[in-house]
Design an enzyme around this catalytic site. Structure first.
Site, mmCIF file in Angstrom:
data_model
loop_
_atom_site.group_PDB
_atom_site.id
_atom_site.type_symbol
_atom_site.label_atom_id
_atom_site.label_comp_id
_atom_site.label_asym_id
_atom_site.label_seq_id
_atom_site.Cartn_x
_atom_site.Cartn_y
_atom_site.Cartn_z
ATOM 1 N N ASN A 1 0.911 -1.336 0.001
ATOM 2 C CA ASN A 1 0.158 0.147 -0.145
ATOM 3 C C ASN A 1 0.885 1.312 -0.237
ATOM 4 O O ASN A 1 0.949 1.785 -1.193
ATOM 5 C CB ASN A 1 -0.895 -0.007 1.171
ATOM 6 C CG ASN A 1 -1.941 1.298 1.198
ATOM 7 O OD1 ASN A 1 -1.874 2.067 0.297
ATOM 8 N ND2 ASN A 1 -2.753 1.242 2.332
ATOM 9 N N ASP A 2 1.596 1.664 1.135
ATOM 10 C CA ASP A 2 2.047 2.756 1.306
ATOM 11 C C ASP A 2 3.198 3.104 0.256
ATOM 12 O O ASP A 2 3.575 4.229 -0.150
ATOM 13 C CB ASP A 2 2.869 3.023 2.688
ATOM 14 C CG ASP A 2 1.639 3.235 3.632
ATOM 15 O OD1 ASP A 2 0.385 3.852 3.243
ATOM 16 O OD2 ASP A 2 1.644 2.895 4.819
ATOM 17 N N VAL A 3 3.735 1.925 0.057
ATOM 18 C CA VAL A 3 5.072 1.849 -1.039
ATOM 19 C C VAL A 3 4.706 2.358 -2.251
ATOM 20 O O VAL A 3 5.737 2.366 -3.203
ATOM 21 C CB VAL A 3 6.056 0.629 -0.830
ATOM 22 C CG1 VAL A 3 6.376 0.392 0.541
ATOM 23 C CG2 VAL A 3 5.104 -0.577 -1.255
ATOM 24 N N THR A 4 3.291 2.294 -2.573
ATOM 25 C CA THR A 4 2.884 2.764 -4.018
ATOM 26 C C THR A 4 2.143 3.947 -3.932
ATOM 27 O O THR A 4 1.860 4.640 -5.053
ATOM 28 C CB THR A 4 1.850 1.608 -4.543
ATOM 29 O OG1 THR A 4 0.830 1.970 -3.626
ATOM 30 C CG2 THR A 4 2.402 0.404 -4.467
#
Lengths: 102, 465
Positions: free
Chosen positions: B394-397
């Protein structure tokens, strides 16, 4: 004046930090998990201290408070040595290249 | 019985073999040989220690027994542990190294004569300093790793535990450790030694409880580093080069990994250590809780999109590990490949709960490592890819890391998933990631949300392909 042996050990220590620094930067990121498990295994070379501690009891009584801690440390370090190397091997065996014939 | 000089040479040899073990990990081809060097180095070190003590009496038999008992437990765990549990295993192993260091230090403190360090109550000053540092770092490693283990295992909640005055308290304890070591060295009092150990156990515990689950990659690397420094401290006490070299190697290795992980999150090391990320700023996400429309689809839609693509990039994250979806994912990819679709995997440095976590899981599912790419290698390819399949990440995209300076994750390197023609997002719900922020990607025109368990969804897609 003679140089204290401690200075030599300190030199080994500092140089090893540098060796470690360059060697670890060359580790490919996909192998970072095996890197952690293998460093775990090798840091258990602390077992050599544990063995000396375990054998410190005299011939009449193998177990005294000091050697008992040594024996416990031997067991802990042995878990790590066998566990660490074997699990690393298990992981590394899974890293395969694409099959050419496809 | 072999001379001290000869055994020192052998210890150096095993130190060199350990360096080669790490060196082997520079590529998967040489890595197995590297591991073998490591094992060889360990055998040499243990054998030399036996020969140097030269007593093959009753004590020796007990040493062998304890090695065999510990060894079989270790081997049993190594063969049984599932690959998804690797972070817990590593944390557990770190705690054992820490505790072993503490035990060796206790033993040396109680019986310094066995180690040529002087007499009880009159230990050589240098040795006492080294011993107490080794013991303190070992104790911190132990209790810190136990907490990390409990958090990773889910026995303890992964959310940060924060209370008022936490940082001043930790600072006081850290200072008191230094004072205790100083007092211990000047008085040689055994009571102070025990207090030092107790305080060190306490600080290890307090240091790790405020750190959240998703920061675990940093914590594990950091504890890895500590276990090395503890070993080095004991190495100085025992005047053993193998231990000093290994301790330095492991210490710097863990430090580098911590650095890489911090960089992957664009956070400073101190920021992570001070902890509490994700628990403090909850308000911001609830304030602007406007309902934005998302497009959600089912396995059929996803299969249709992918069938018509010519290249697909898979972005795995911790969610894939939780759902144990790596094998199902590989099967899906096999089917795609049969349809002549190009598939590659993109891995963010902090995906998962430890460095390299995703790589191991994909390797376990028989994904060839030359299809798996790191962030820098693959980020430009998203623009040319047809479909990005985000599974459990999630956050890494989140593109907000590139656009919004107000965002807590601003500046963090992210995968340019939004540049793909279409994005498939496998997720259980719309809930934000650990950073507590909404992902703009969910609401984009070309994004299709697939709300389901990652494993079930991938299996369903495969059926529909």
């Amino acid at each position: 004046m003679e140089i204290d042996p401690l200075i030599f050990r300190l030199s080994i220590f500092i140089l090893s930090i540098f060796v470690g620094y360059y060697v670890v930067w060359s580790v490919t990121p996909s192998l970072h998990t095996p890197l952690m498990s293998v460093t775990n295994a090798i840091s258990s070379v602390i077992i050599v201290g544990a063995i000396i501690a375990g054998l410190s009891g005299d011939s009449e009584s193998v177990f005294n408070t000091s050697s008992l801690f040594g024996f416990l440390a031997i067991a802990l370090a042995a878990i790590n040595i066998f566990g660490g190397f074997l699990v690393t091997q298990r992981m590394l065996a899974m890293y395969k290249k694409k099959k050419k014939d496809k | 019985m072999i001379s001290a000089n000869l055994s020192a040479i052998f210890y150096m040899v095993s130190g060199v073999l350990f360096i080669l073990a790490l060196r082997g990990l520079s590529s998967p081809e040489t890595s197995r040989q590297g591991n073998f060097f490591g094992i060889l180095g360990m055998i040499i070190a243990i054998t030399v220690t036996f020969l140097a003590t030269g007593s093959f009496s009753t004590g020796f038999i007990f040493v062998i027994i304890f090695i065999l008992v510990g060894g079989s437990v270790g081997a049993f765990i190594a063969y049984r542990i599932p690959m998804t549990a690797m972070p817990e295993l590593v944390a557990g192993f770190h705690s054992l190294v820490g505790l072993a260091a503490v035990f060796v230090a206790i033993s040396a403190f109680l019986n310094p004569e066995a180690f040529n360090l002087g007499k009880p109550g009159n230990i050589k000053l240098g040795s006492l300093i080294e011993m107490s540092i080794g013991a303190a770092v070992g104790a911190i490693t132990f209790s810190g790793s136990v907490i990390a283990f409990l958090k990773l295992q889910g026995i303890m909640s992964g959310s940060p535990i924060i209370f008022k005055g936490q940082h001043p308290l930790n600072a006081i304890i850290l200072v008191s450790i230094i004072v205790l070591i100083y007092m211990l060295c000047s008085t040689q009092s055994s009571n102070l030694f025990w207090i030092l150990l107790a305080v060190s156990f306490l600080i290890g515990f307090l240091l790790i409880i405020p750190i959240g689950g998703a920061d675990m990659p940093v914590v594990i690397s950091m504890l890895n580093s500590y276990s090395g420094w503890a070993a080095a401290g004991i190495g100085f006490t025992l005047e053993n080069t193998a231990l000093i070299i290994t301790g330095a190697l492991v210490g710097s290795s863990g430090a580098i990994l911590s650095y890489i992980m911090c960089k992957g999150m664009n956070r400073s090391f101190f920021n992570v250590i001070l902890g509490g990320f994700g628990a403090t700023e909850d308000t911001s996400s609830t304030v602007n809780k406007e309902q934005r429309p998302v497009k959600s689809g089912n396995a059929d839609d996803a299969a249709f999109l992918m069938k018509n693509a010519s290249s697909v990039i898979i972005v795995p994250g911790y969610g894939m590990a939780v759902a144990q979806a790596q094998h199902a994912l590989r099967e899906m990819v096999d089917t795609l490949k049969k349809n002549d679709i190009k598939v590659s995997y993109a891995i963010h440095p902090v995906a998962g709960r430890m460095p390299g976590h995703m790589n191991v899981l994909l390797a376990e599912a028989n994904v060839p490592y030359d299809e798996v790419f790191e962030l820098e290698e693959i980020n430009n390819d998203f623009a040319n890819a047809d479909v990005a399949f985000v599974i459990g990440a999630n956050d890494v995209t989140n593109p907000v890391a590139k656009t919004d300076p107000q965002s807590p994750i601003y500046g963090m390197p992210v995968l340019d998933v939004e540049k793909c023609k279409s994005v498939l997002f496998v997720k259980r719900s719309l809930s934000p990631g650990y950073a507590g922020i909404d992902n703009d990607l969910f609401y984009k025109e070309n994004t299709l949300m697939l709300f389901a368990d990652a494993k079930k969804m991938t299996e369903d897609i495969t059926k529909n392909l």
